[in-house]
Every structure is written in C-alpha cells, then in structure tokens.
Design a protein around this motif. Sequence first.
Motif, PDB file in Angstrom:
ATOM      1  N   THR A  97       0.688  -9.539   4.166  1.00  0.00           N
ATOM      2  CA  THR A  97       0.137 -10.865   4.704  1.00  0.00           C
ATOM      3  C   THR A  97      -1.042 -11.187   4.796  1.00  0.00           C
ATOM      4  OG1 THR A  97       2.382 -10.700   6.103  1.00  0.00           O
ATOM      5  CG2 THR A  97       0.713 -12.366   6.722  1.00  0.00           C
ATOM      6  N   ILE A 100      -1.568 -15.367   8.983  1.00  0.00           N
ATOM      7  CA  ILE A 100      -0.485 -15.864   9.829  1.00  0.00           C
ATOM      8  C   ILE A 100      -1.055 -17.253  10.582  1.00  0.00           C
ATOM      9  CG2 ILE A 100       0.498 -15.122  11.978  1.00  0.00           C
ATOM     10  CD1 ILE A 100      -0.210 -12.125  11.426  1.00  0.00           C
ATOM     11  N   GLU A 111       3.987 -17.266   7.679  1.00  0.00           N
ATOM     12  CA  GLU A 111       3.136 -16.213   7.151  1.00  0.00           C
ATOM     13  C   GLU A 111       3.032 -16.382   5.506  1.00  0.00           C
ATOM     14  OE1 GLU A 111       4.376 -12.152   7.799  1.00  0.00           O
ATOM     15  OE2 GLU A 111       4.141 -12.731  10.334  1.00  0.00           O
ATOM     16  N   ILE A 303      -4.329  -6.547  12.674  1.00  0.00           N
ATOM     17  CA  ILE A 303      -3.969  -7.677  12.477  1.00  0.00           C
ATOM     18  C   ILE A 303      -5.210  -8.475  13.492  1.00  0.00           C
ATOM     19  CG2 ILE A 303      -2.580  -9.579  13.511  1.00  0.00           C
ATOM     20  CD1 ILE A 303      -1.238  -7.815  11.554  1.00  0.00           C
ATOM     21  N   TRP A 305      -7.611 -11.686  14.864  1.00  0.00           N
ATOM     22  CA  TRP A 305      -7.311 -13.094  15.428  1.00  0.00           C
ATOM     23  C   TRP A 305      -8.879 -13.437  15.831  1.00  0.00           C
ATOM     24  CZ3 TRP A 305      -4.376 -15.223  20.188  1.00  0.00           C
ATOM     25  CH2 TRP A 305      -4.518 -16.724  19.959  1.00  0.00           C
ATOM     26  N   THR A 329      -5.286  -9.049   7.307  1.00  0.00           N
ATOM     27  CA  THR A 329      -4.490 -10.189   7.850  1.00  0.00           C
ATOM     28  C   THR A 329      -4.953 -11.001   8.769  1.00  0.00           C
ATOM     29  OG1 THR A 329      -2.586  -8.809   7.242  1.00  0.00           O
ATOM     30  CG2 THR A 329      -2.248 -10.515   8.831  1.00  0.00           C
ATOM     31  N   LEU A 331      -5.499 -14.386  11.368  1.00  0.00           N
ATOM     32  CA  LEU A 331      -4.379 -15.334  12.143  1.00  0.00           C
ATOM     33  C   LEU A 331      -5.101 -16.481  12.382  1.00  0.00           C
ATOM     34  CD1 LEU A 331      -1.995 -14.300  15.118  1.00  0.00           C
ATOM     35  CD2 LEU A 331      -3.177 -16.527  14.998  1.00  0.00           C
ATOM     36  N   HIS A 352       2.312 -11.365  18.034  1.00  0.00           N
ATOM     37  CA  HIS A 352       1.969 -10.980  16.730  1.00  0.00           C
ATOM     38  C   HIS A 352       1.202  -9.590  16.489  1.00  0.00           C
ATOM     39  CE1 HIS A 352       3.089 -14.805  14.699  1.00  0.00           C
ATOM     40  NE2 HIS A 352       2.301 -15.208  15.421  1.00  0.00           N
ATOM     41  N   VAL A 354      -1.857  -8.445  17.760  1.00  0.00           N
ATOM     42  CA  VAL A 354      -2.975  -8.527  17.214  1.00  0.00           C
ATOM     43  C   VAL A 354      -3.865  -7.325  17.906  1.00  0.00           C
ATOM     44  CG1 VAL A 354      -5.334 -10.168  17.997  1.00  0.00           C
ATOM     45  CG2 VAL A 354      -2.910 -10.960  17.419  1.00  0.00           C
TER      46      VAL A 354
END
Length: 604
Positions: A97, A100, A111, A303, A305, A329, A331, A352, A354
């Motif tokens: 991914t 997101i 995604e 992940i 963000w 990945t 976000l 998610h 994060v």
Amino acid sequence: MTEIINDIKVFKPNYRDAEKAHIPNMTAYKKIYDKSVKDPDGFWAEQAERLDWIKKWDTVSNNNFTEAKIKWFEGGKLNVSYNCLDRHIEAGFGNQTALIWEGNDPHTDKELSYSEMLSEVSKFANVLKSNGIKKGDRVCIYMQMIPELAIAMLACTRIGAVHSIVFGAFSPDALRNRINDSSCKVLITQDTGVRGTKQNIPMKSNADIALQNTPSIENVFVVKRTGEEISMQDKRDLWWDDCMDHANDICPPVEMDAEDPLFILYTSGSTGKPKGVLHTTGGYLVYASYTHEMVFDYQPGDIYWCTADIGWITGHSYIIYGPLANRATTLMFEGVPNYPDFGRFWEVVEKHKVNIFYTAPTALRALMREGNDFVVKHDRSSIKVLGTVGEPIKEPEWMWYHDIVGESRCPIVDTWWQTETGGILITPLPAATETKPGSATFPFFGVTPVILDPDGNELHGNPSEGLLALKTSWPGQMRSIYGDHDRFYETYFSMFKGYYFTGDGARRDKDGYYWITGRVDDVLNVSGHRLGTAEIEGAIGAHPNVAEAAVVGFPHDIKGQGVYAFVTLMAGVEAGENTLTEIKLKVREMIGPHASPDKIQFTP
C-alpha cells in the motif's frame, strides 16, 4: 524518564524501537553531524545515493549566498515519479500500500498500492500530454484532500510539468493571482468538496470566477467528488474520469536535470504579493526523503500519517514526496480533527494502526480544550513517534500530547522549517535527543544555524538570543522566487551578507538547544499558516469605506497568533455591525477564510 533542570523539564529518549533506530543515540548524531558540516559535498553525495539516478551529477554543490545562487547535483539526471513509484515496483513491492485515503465520512476510505498508483499516475500523465502539456509547462492544482490530488502531482513530475498547488480554501481572487503569476496552462480541480460539516465546498464555481481573468489557461480537468451539478465550459472543461477512461496506463518517465523546476508553491511575504517559492528536482527529493526517514525514524512497514493539507509545503514534502520516495505507506485525510467528533484523529489512528503521527500545535490546542475522553477511548498503542510542525509548540500542549496522546511513551519531534527550506532543519531525533517542551532542539545533518545580532554579527556563546539565519546551503533549499530572482535576493540574502535570513527570531539556551521565538518580519503565523500583514491590509483597504488599515498579530489560545486589524474609515462613514461583517467578508473574498481578522478596532 523526566528530569527537571532549572525549572525546565528534560525528557530522556524513551523510544520502543531504539535498538533498530537509524540514529540510536547522541554519539551517533554528533558523529554524523560533524561529518556533514566538515565535508558537506562528501556527505550529501553519499545521501544522494538513496535515489535512482539516470546519470550521476557532475558537481555536488555550487552555492553562493552573496549572489543568491544555489545549485545541487548539477548535471545529474533523474525522474521524481520513477523514484516514488516504479523503482519500488521493480524491487518487488508493487502490491504494498502506497496511499491510504481516509475520507471526511468515517465510513469512506480507500487504499492504493504502488502498482495502482503508477497506473493512475501514468494515465493522467498521458492525459496531460494529449492536451498539449510538456516539460516546463505550469499546471495549477486547486483541490481538497482527495487521491486525485496526489495522482495529479506525480503525473506532472512524470512528464516534467511544474505543479503549483493552491490550498483549497483560498478565494477565487487568490487563485487567479497565483495562476497568472506563473502563467499556468491547465487547472485541475473538483466539482465540490466535503470537509467536516461542509458538504458542498464550491471548488469548481470558485475556479470559474478566477478563470474569468486567466488568459494562460487552456483546459480545466474536473474530478467528480460529490456529483453536485456544476457548469462545464464546452471544449475547455473536461471530466477527469472521461479522460482517464481512454488513457493508456504506460507513460515513460521524462529525464529531468537535478536543477529542473519541480514545483512552485506560493507563500505570504512581508509585501502584499505572495511569493512563488521555486523548488527543483534532485536536491529537494534527496532532502525530503532523507529527513523523512531520519526525523521520524521511518522503518519499512510503518504506517505514517501527516495531517497537513497538501496545499502547504508540509503536505508536499511529508505526505507525498518524502514518504513515497522511501516506499512508505502514507495516509491522506480529507476531513478535520473535530468531525464527526473531537476524537476523529485518534479514531483514524486506531483504524489504520498508525505508527508515526505528525500534526500542528493549533490542532492540539483545539483538541486539548475538549478534554481527554475523546483521546483515551481510542487505542493508540500503535503510535511510536509523535511530531509537530507549523509553529513553536508551547509547554501545555506539548505535555498533553506527550502524557495523554502518547501515553508518556512516545518521543515528540518538534520540527522547525519553512516553505523555503523544503524540509526539516532543526529537530529532535526519536532515539537520540533529550527533549525540552517547546524547543526544536538541534540542527539536522548538514544544517548550520547561527544567531545574529541586528548588525549581522554571529553570537557564539550560550545562552544567546537574536535573529535566526543559516550559514550554508542544504539540498532542499528553494532556488528562487518564480519570475523574480531579485526579490529572492532582497528577501533572504540582502539583510545579512553571506547568510540566508529566515525571518524568525530564536534563542539558544545554555545547553545549545534552539528555541524559535517567532517571526521578526511582517508575517503572522496563524494556525501554522503564514499570512503577510501587507496582504491582509490590502484586502481590508479594498472595502470602499476603508481609508486605511494596519494589521498586527496577538496571542490566540487556539491559533497561536490571531489577526488584529486597526481600521480607519472614510470621512463621514459610521462604523456599524454591517461594516465589521463586510470587512471580514472582503478578506475572505480576496485571500480566504483563514486570513479573516479575529478582532477589528475602528480608529478615529
């Protein structure tokens, strides 16, 4: 673990991934920092190997602050979209991914894998090409936070077009001025936008008003986000989906020189006209990717963000270019922190999983006021690093962020940088730096901050306080103001010869920690957004009943700084409630809602 020294709390690194951290301790930091400033060309040549180059550079750097000349990796050839997408797929990570997307509605998300991103980016790159866009052409993007924004950016980089993203809350007047300043050939927008309780933000109709006076625009691409009815001008306006349906998903990346323009991003200046900050290809991508990996201790599988809007530099460097170059990945969030309630950030973190969370002190202040219940009802155990950006963070919100959001177990990287710098310049590192609430701590690798007195003399001892400048260049530094290199020199290099002047004040404490004290020029920092006082004064002065206006900042509980306007009306005009409202509306119309005065005082 916390120590209190001279009434200032000092937090020792308490980082769960310390053993595998890129920079595990201060010894490692100092060793790399020393190398980076003693042999900058050797150091940055080494870091540039993180990218895939079609051809290596001839010279690492060629910089002269007295002439405002900044060049990195001259002669090097590369493509940004290839470095952000293709090379990861070729390495076998096409199914990972990449993006997101979390919609405004908590039940809407999407995604996109690296392979899917490349397919969409290639298709839109071909759409641009088939409509006459070529290397060097400027493309304006005026959108909310939807996946097509990221796709459009990368499509521009694939064919060498230069994107100019205009924040989706800017007014038609502000959009028009930015389109005309860089003679954009196309505009990419959407029908209407959704954000928080606003279900119908008039994006295309705002654009139509701007486009009444933009002679350079040939086409408008419109993404259907809400399906609201909008007017479409025959031949000029094209639906994104219709174009994409017929587009080929193979588009070879164009070879770009390291110093070819990558994007223009407008920021407020101390004079009324916004500045088109110009960033180029090679140095910017090296710096964005390197800082992203080191500052957030990004590890494969994390992940990540960043809650910023891509309409600002933070979104360019730390939602798109840095993370995707690092195969992260990332976000992207369409909504706001208080919709449908004040727990939305933490709901997204839980949903998610994060690991790294990067936001602005303004958002933290607003959420802190609503109490802890909105935070603690969501599982935040996935978070390992917290970050802040946009303005200095004060101790109360730093402590709340650390104790409540991070459960006293996550390091906070309080980052200082600017649109002009391309990436983070002063920052803690998660596993290495002992932090003090409110201090940006120490310079990043290759960064040489100095504190100057008003006469331009360096203040060497600690503690010291004065004007913050940079002594040497770094790869992410802006190269010029679009179309106005003289203004670039005047703004940043003329006041103190041989230095880049940041426009910020700072102090260095007895331990060498940097504390940013705020702007020292006529620029306000409102909710992390830079606003020039002259620009706001000009907008207020455009009201027919206003004789003159003066704007200053004042301390604001949520925004950090608020806008306070002193207004003198024309002779014979009485100030009424309507006048107040009309002046605020005039500012919204000419700049946008984020610049609207918080307080207006009428003066005789």
